[in-house]
Every structure is written in structure tokens, then in C-alpha cells.
Design a protein around this motif. Sequence first.
Motif, mmCIF file in Angstrom:
data_model
loop_
_atom_site.group_PDB
_atom_site.id
_atom_site.type_symbol
_atom_site.label_atom_id
_atom_site.label_comp_id
_atom_site.label_asym_id
_atom_site.label_seq_id
_atom_site.Cartn_x
_atom_site.Cartn_y
_atom_site.Cartn_z
ATOM 1 N N SER A 181 19.690 -14.874 25.629
ATOM 2 C CA SER A 181 20.528 -15.753 24.488
ATOM 3 C C SER A 181 21.563 -16.217 25.141
ATOM 4 C CB SER A 181 20.842 -14.970 23.462
ATOM 5 O OG SER A 181 19.724 -14.695 22.715
ATOM 6 N N TYR A 183 25.510 -17.794 24.293
ATOM 7 C CA TYR A 183 26.945 -17.758 23.470
ATOM 8 C C TYR A 183 27.859 -18.889 24.106
ATOM 9 C CZ TYR A 183 30.803 -16.644 20.298
ATOM 10 O OH TYR A 183 31.643 -16.924 19.255
ATOM 11 N N GLY A 608 28.893 -19.619 11.830
ATOM 12 C CA GLY A 608 27.452 -19.818 12.197
ATOM 13 C C GLY A 608 26.948 -19.208 13.418
ATOM 14 N N PRO A 609 27.569 -19.581 14.601
ATOM 15 C CA PRO A 609 27.333 -19.121 15.850
ATOM 16 C C PRO A 609 27.316 -17.688 16.082
ATOM 17 C CG PRO A 609 28.734 -21.166 16.255
ATOM 18 C CD PRO A 609 28.857 -20.770 14.839
ATOM 19 N N GLU A 611 27.223 -15.589 13.678
ATOM 20 C CA GLU A 611 26.119 -15.040 12.878
ATOM 21 C C GLU A 611 24.774 -14.938 13.423
ATOM 22 O OE1 GLU A 611 26.457 -17.264 9.455
ATOM 23 O OE2 GLU A 611 27.947 -15.663 8.347
ATOM 24 N N ARG A 612 24.504 -16.232 14.166
ATOM 25 C CA ARG A 612 23.059 -16.387 15.050
ATOM 26 C C ARG A 612 23.128 -15.273 15.996
ATOM 27 N NH1 ARG A 612 24.299 -21.656 13.800
ATOM 28 N NH2 ARG A 612 25.399 -22.276 15.653
ATOM 29 N N THR A 613 24.172 -15.159 16.702
ATOM 30 C CA THR A 613 24.376 -14.020 17.807
ATOM 31 C C THR A 613 24.002 -12.745 17.477
ATOM 32 O OG1 THR A 613 26.134 -15.684 19.195
ATOM 33 C CG2 THR A 613 25.855 -13.160 19.717
ATOM 34 N N LYS A 615 22.223 -11.980 14.766
ATOM 35 C CA LYS A 615 20.803 -12.169 14.445
ATOM 36 C C LYS A 615 19.872 -11.766 15.764
ATOM 37 C CE LYS A 615 17.178 -14.626 11.983
ATOM 38 N NZ LYS A 615 17.015 -15.789 11.180
ATOM 39 N N GLY A 616 20.294 -12.561 16.833
ATOM 40 C CA GLY A 616 19.418 -12.317 18.063
ATOM 41 C C GLY A 616 19.877 -11.009 18.478
#
Length: 635
Positions: A181, A183, A608-609, A611-613, A615-616
Amino acid sequence: MGFFKDCSKALLSFLSFTPASERFSQQPLLFPGITIEPEVASPGFKCEYPSLKGWQNCNEPNKRDCWLKDTASAQPLFSQYDIHTDYEKSFPQGIHREFWLDIGDKTISPDGYLKPEGKVVNGSYPGPLIEACWGDDITVHVTNHVQTNGTTIHWHGLRQLHTNEADGVNGVTQCPIATGSTYTYKFKALQYGHSWYHSHYSLQYPDGVAGPMVIHGPTSANWDEALDPILISDWNHDSAFAAFQGELDGHPPTADSVVLNGIGNYTCNPQTEPRCLPESKRKPIFSKIFQKGKRYLLRLVNSSTASDFVFSIDNHILEVISTDYVPIHPFKTESIHIAIGQRYSVIVEANPSAPAQKDGNYWIRTILSEGCGAINQTRNETGVIRYDSKSTALPTSEIGSKVDTTCADEPADHLVPVVPWVVDRQAVNNVPEFGTFEVGISEQNVNQTHGYVRWDITDTPLWLNFSNPTILDLHNTSFNKQYAVISEDYNHGFVYLIITSQNITHDKKTLVPVAHPIHLHGHDFVILGQGNTTYSVTNTPRTFDYNNPPRRDVAMLPSGGWLAIAFKPDNPGVWLVHCHIAWHASSGLAMQIMERQSEIEKTIPSLGPTERTCKGWDTWFAEHVSTFNQDDSGI
């Protein structure tokens, strides 16, 4: 600075009220103009200020205190950016710069001894130089290729004004970046000088995830040529994650050697030690070429795990011009003590008239400070200054007579900032009740400290949930005690922190007399005072220095003594305070400053970024939960 009083208001207003998503555009938004290309140290690199029409570079070898000036102004001294500009209020609008960093696994051998569990940035240790100019907008995309860990990157010492989400602290400002991933960090170079970036994921930076950083700007003394930052590091042959077990068991790890910018020389026998490289496969000793008559700017960084160093060059004088990101009035010395995380800019004159500086080679020495670290091989001759570029001989020079190896910050009267601060004599916080902290070994039951005896600074060692960073819990009013959150909801004045390391025991902790380099994120702080005596609530504050005291972002808490610092609560965010001895930070010697809690979320363009990190990370963690064992604080 009448012109910049108005200019700074406009810029700060822009930062405060423009949506955060628009702050990092490719083109400056304030003034249409042209590009200026000043002279800088690195070949081919240019600083550009397209918004400053009619301005020009004023930074020259004999006038390094100036940076940019308005040639059309009737009052040029009031219409320029220079060493006297208050960089917390005024800065030139630079350009957007973008970088890509890949974090990965690799067997490396910086000192000639193979480390199979090494970590690298873009394939190398140290990682590549990140180079920008005062006022630039910076974007860095970090991709994790490490197979067994997450990662984060912290930009050490950067103020991160209104960009708390870019501070890069695992479990505090983000979840770890999962394998595969990416960031993206976005922030502005409001300060200038040099530093380093490093992983803040557990004990990853001691294994190699670190690199240099330069933000070009003015300096308080003149020089002819600038060298890239020199990262001074103790080095462990085995994984720091494995070595940390010794810290938890009460036997702090001992480093194996010292490396300068990833180059060292560990003495071993290739015939009997399979990981020992023969001489033919080793890097040559770290060296720099000096030309007689030139003045060289050296940018020093202590990027160690657990060791403080005293830096010197035989038969040369150091002119010290900055502490961390703070320009100071120059002073001269034969050596300089550098604690972990600290930086100094020094100018060294290659003076042909000095009898000791004849043609030849001279040792660069990095001497382990007394009582501040442990290294198996203690040879302090770790680099060479050469006046003959063709020479390969090792120096025969001797150490100076005035080199002081004491583990202590430089005297306060040497570290005088160019841009002055006058500190309020009355703190805004309740210092005795909520602003005084003791560093020591927790007396809590080991079951409460996750199975081991640990360091702490509050009433409990720091312990973070990687999947639940504080930045995603900004509406919480009752944090888990192990998050060590200290609320500072003030919008004026100075917050005082008193930190002690006394030789006493009480019902909460055993206070062990050990020196600790204390680092505050999100701010420069002033050093009100420090000493190796017992702190007195009644008498010690009478000795505090309020009139332009030393200012930086890392300061030594003396063994058996005390450190008093103060910072302006002007940067809403969750900011870590921690010991920069990696073993101690991972053990739990840290706390979080929750600054102006209700305002933090307004400064973040989108969660958002983050939270996505997370989740990953949660997806990766679910697949590796059987092999994942958190035994450290997380930072």
C-alpha cells in the motif's frame, strides 16, 4: 519588518481559511510573478519563487544571511526574506515538489558485516536526500514493500503547521502503511535547514529506514560550499526488533559499530565469521575533500538508536550556526555534543595559514559521549578529511586537547537564536499538577505493562493500538490511560513541561538516573533550564531563562536531573513527546499532547486517506495475526 507583517497575515489567513485540499496546488495562489533561481549547494538544483515578481536572490558566499530581496522596494531591508525574518509568521511562496519513497527488505552491510534483516529506502541505506527550499509545498508518496511490518515516515523536526495528518507517527497520526500500500504525505517547508526522515513504526528506523533532508534557506554565517547531511548512527548487526528483547529483559542492547552516512568499518574475520565481508567487498572509509581556503558547511545529524556522540575534526575549529531547525548566533568550538535526533550546522574553514592544517589527512571523530550509549567497537576515527583528492592514506592526526566528551547539551549561553523569543513568565497550564512529569521504570504489575518492566513518563507506559490512531478519535474525552494523552486546550501564551529523572523510588515508579534526549513533535520549544540536580518546585523556577533562551526540538534530560521546556500552543494536533533512545520509546517512554482538540479536525482536508490506510492495515493484520506479536509501544 512592516511589509512582512501584512504579508504574514495574508499567508496565515490563507492557511487558516482556505480548504486544506487547495493548499498544495502546483502554482502559488497569492501573487502572479516570475521564477527566481538562487545559487544553492547541490549541482543542478534550483529554488524557484514564481510569485515574487521583481525579486532576486541575495544569498552569496559572503552574504549568506540574506535569501530573497525585492529590488523594486524603496526600503529593501524591510522587503526581504533573511536570517532575521520570523519564519513562524513569514515565508516566501515556493513551488510544489513531489517525491516517491519505497520501503523494502534487503541484506545490507554498511560496516562490512552482513545484516540479512536490513530495511532500505529506494534500495539504499541511508535513503535518498529529500531536498526542497524554504516555502515549498512538498508531497511524498510512501509505498511499503516490507513483508513482515507496516511502515510510516516521520519528517523529524518539521513543524507541520495545520498538517497533523502528515506527521507520520504510527498509532497516533495514522495506521501503519500495509505491505503493498501507499500513503501520501503533504506538508509545507515553513522552516529551513537540515534534518532527517525516519520510520516511526516501532523499531524500524534502526534497521535502516532513514534518510537526510535539506530545506535551503539563509544561514547566520558565511560559507563557500555545502556538503550533504552527515547521518551519524550507531549500528546493530541483528534486527532491532530482536535486539529489543534485551531491553525488555533488563539488559539494554549494545550496538556493534558506528556508521557515517551508511559507511563504517567493523573489525571481524571473514575466515571464521560468514557474515564478515573481506576487505575487497567493503566500502572505502567515509571521506570528504577539502580545498585550502574554502569554508565548508557541514550538516550534522545524530540518527542513532541509543548513542550520543561528540563530533570533531582533528586540527579544525567548528563554527556552529544552527541548532536543529533554529539559526543561532555563531560560536566556535573544537567539538560538539549531538544527542539522538539533534542536528547542528557547522562551518569548517580549510585554512592554509594554520600550521596544523598542512597538506594531508585528518580524522573525523565521533566519540561516544560518556554514559550515553554502548558500542562494542569504540574506535572513534570514523571518517577522513583529505586535502589531496588522490590520497588514500589514513591520517596520523591526533585528537584536540579541548574535546569534551561529557554527555550534556552545549551551554545555554552558546545557543542564542537569531530570531528572538521572549517567554511569558506565567505558564498557561497548571505546571505542578498537569505539567510536571517523571521519567522512570513503571512500578505497575507486569501484566498491566504487557508482560515486561517498562519505561514511562506519565503514570503508565505508552501503549498504542496500531488500528486505532488517536487522530481518528478526536471527539473522545476519556482516552485509554495507556494512550498517555495530555490535553492542552490553550490558544495563547506558553505551555510549560517539567520533566525529571531523579534517583528516587515511590509507589508509582523507580526513577533511574539516566540521560534522555526528549523530542517534541509539531513545535520548536524553548529550554527554560536544565540541570543534573534535584528539581525544586519552589526554587528551581527562579533560575529559568525567559529572554531568548535556547530553542530547538530535541533537548537532553540530564541523568539524575531535570529539563524545563515551553512551547506555544499554536498548532492544533496530536503531538508526540518521547525519548529518542529507540529502546526507551518502544518501551513506553512517551506521551501525546492533545493540542486544541476541538480545532484539529478543521485543519485536516479529509480523514479519508487515513481511514483507507487503516482499512488496508486491518486487512493485512487479519491475514498475519498468527505471526504478529506487538511487544512495544508502537512508536
